[in-house]
Design an enzyme around this catalytic site. Structure first.
Site, PDB file in Angstrom:
ATOM      1  CB  CYS A 130      91.680  -4.463  -6.352  1.00  0.00           C
ATOM      2  SG  CYS A 130      90.533  -4.703  -4.986  1.00  0.00           S
ATOM      3  CE  LYS A 195      91.966  -3.532   1.466  1.00  0.00           C
ATOM      4  NZ  LYS A 195      91.567  -2.608   0.415  1.00  0.00           N
ATOM      5  CE  LYS A 248      90.503  -1.402   4.544  1.00  0.00           C
ATOM      6  NZ  LYS A 248      90.335  -1.130   3.165  1.00  0.00           N
TER       7      LYS A 248
HETATM    8  C1  PBG Z   1      89.473  -0.830  -1.559  1.00  0.00           C
HETATM    9  C2  PBG Z   1      89.094  -0.518  -0.169  1.00  0.00           C
HETATM   10  C3  PBG Z   1      88.282  -1.276   0.685  1.00  0.00           C
HETATM   11  C4  PBG Z   1      88.201  -0.570   1.892  1.00  0.00           C
HETATM   12  C5  PBG Z   1      88.959   0.583   1.736  1.00  0.00           C
HETATM   13  N1  PBG Z   1      89.529   0.582   0.459  1.00  0.00           N
HETATM   14  C6  PBG Z   1      87.494  -2.512   0.453  1.00  0.00           C
HETATM   15  C7  PBG Z   1      88.075  -3.785   0.048  1.00  0.00           C
HETATM   16  O1  PBG Z   1      89.279  -4.028   0.089  1.00  0.00           O
HETATM   17  O2  PBG Z   1      87.258  -4.618  -0.348  1.00  0.00           O
HETATM   18  C8  PBG Z   1      87.428  -1.012   3.091  1.00  0.00           C
HETATM   19  C9  PBG Z   1      87.181   0.005   4.126  1.00  0.00           C
HETATM   20  C10 PBG Z   1      86.161  -0.350   5.129  1.00  0.00           C
HETATM   21  O3  PBG Z   1      85.686  -1.501   5.258  1.00  0.00           O
HETATM   22  O4  PBG Z   1      85.783   0.575   5.857  1.00  0.00           O
HETATM   23  N2  PBG Z   1      89.276   0.260  -2.413  1.00  0.00           N
END
Ligand code: PBG
Length: 323
Positions: A130, A195, A248
């Site tokens: 990321c 998150k 999340k």
């Molecule tokens: C990162 C991002 C992720 C998700 C949304 N934005 C993946 C991660 O952090 O690996 C996951 C969303 C989902 O599982 O539906 N850009």
């Protein structure tokens, strides 16, 4: 024989009375629909681990958002799959990148649909992390500058809200400053403030082709065991200028949603993530659960826990069921 004087069942006797006393109302206005847009031409590629979801080329994306708009869903969030990935994820801040093209195409073809962009690098970097990598880890401060650049590029394309999802320290402040300096003081930031490093993202990483090539995301995403830390993350992001907060995933973190809701006044979103969706779909397809009532029960629980908005792949189905 004991005869109860107080009888809660009095308020459950008919659909009418149950609806009079219902405390939580799930509506289509609560929903944000995630969509995956690919650089490929004329593509509508099913995502095997997420039945009903697709990687869409620009032309198919336009058809899809017209459908979404007709169903009354108020907002979408876009994720891009670029043609070329590199060490810094440069397609993500290229004014002609896949997301920028997608935002322009959507804004030209529908009105009254809010376009949110996910601001992160994992879909755009060749290593799948990321941000910029230094010593096998995401380099926090080097990534900040690029995050601001990416957000400004999304704003120039017409995004109406940006949603940074990388859990990079200072990401909201850096993006706010970048947007303001570029004249986008009015553009709101929805921060993925809380998150977790979750295994429920598995299907999304297939969908967005964003799995890390080495290691994992535990040096920046939160430990699922923590909740006090969530309050600290949310407070920091609000202080840096976040307009809305997100928790999340949603379903295994309903207590976290409630804690954030009780502590802060900012509007709160929750992400009903890919793994949560896929489990319901798989069990439904097997006839092990009844998909419609289970989905509605899950989304109602997320709202009851305190989410004002829900990002969910079920959005179109729910709009049809509620409509
Ligand atoms: C990162 C991002 C992720 C998700 C949304 N934005 C993946 C991660 O952090 O690996 C996951 C969303 C989902 O599982 O539906 N850009």
């Amino acid at each position: 024989m004991y005869k109860p004087y107080i009888r809660p069942r009095r308020l459950r006797g008919s659909p009418e009375i149950r609806s009079m006393v219902r405390e939580t109302q799930l509506t289509v206005d609560d929903l944000i629909y995630p969509l995956f847009v690919t650089h490929e031409k004329q593509a509508r590629k099913p995502i095997p681990s997420m039945p009903g979801q697709f990687q869409l080329s620009l032309d198919n994306l336009i058809e899809e958002v017209q459908d979404v708009r007709r169903l009354g869903i108020p907002a979408i969030i876009l994720f891009g799959i670029p043609e070329k990935k590199d060490a810094t994820g440069s397609d993500s801040y290229d004014d002609n990148g896949i997301i920028q093209q997608a935002v322009r195409a959507v804004k030209e073809s529908v009105s009254g649909l809010m376009v949110i962009t996910d601001v992160c690098f994992c879909e755009y970097t060749d290593h799948g992390h990321c941000g910029v990598i230094k010593n096998n880890d995401v380099d926090n401060d080097a990534t900040l500058e690029l995050l601001a650049k990416q957000a400004v590029s999304h704003a120039k394309a017409g995004a109406e809200m940006v949603a940074p999802s990388g859990m990079i320290d200072g990401m909201v402040g850096a993006i706010r400053q970048g947007l303001d300096e570029a004249g986008f003081e009015k553009l709101p930031i929805l921060s993925y403030a809380v998150k977790y490093s979750s295994s429920f993202y598995g299907p999304f990483r297939d969908a967005a082709e964003s799995a890390p090539r080495f290691g994992d995301r535990r040096t920046h995403q939160m430990d699922p065991a923590n909740v006090r830390e969530a309050l600290r993350e949310a407070e920091l992001d609000l202080n840096e200028g976040a307009d809305m907060l997100m928790v999340k995933p949603a379903l295994s973190f309903l207590d976290v949603i409630r804690r954030i809701k009780d502590h802060f006044d900012a509007p709160l979103a929750a992400y009903n993530v890919s793994g949560e969706y896929s489990m319901v779909k798989a069990a439904g397809q097997n006839g092990w659960i009844d998909e419609k009532p289970v989905t509605l029960e899950i989304l109602t629980s997320i709202k009851r826990a305190g989410a004002d908005l829900i990002l969910t792949y079920h959005a179109k189905d729910v709009a049809k069921w509620l409509g």
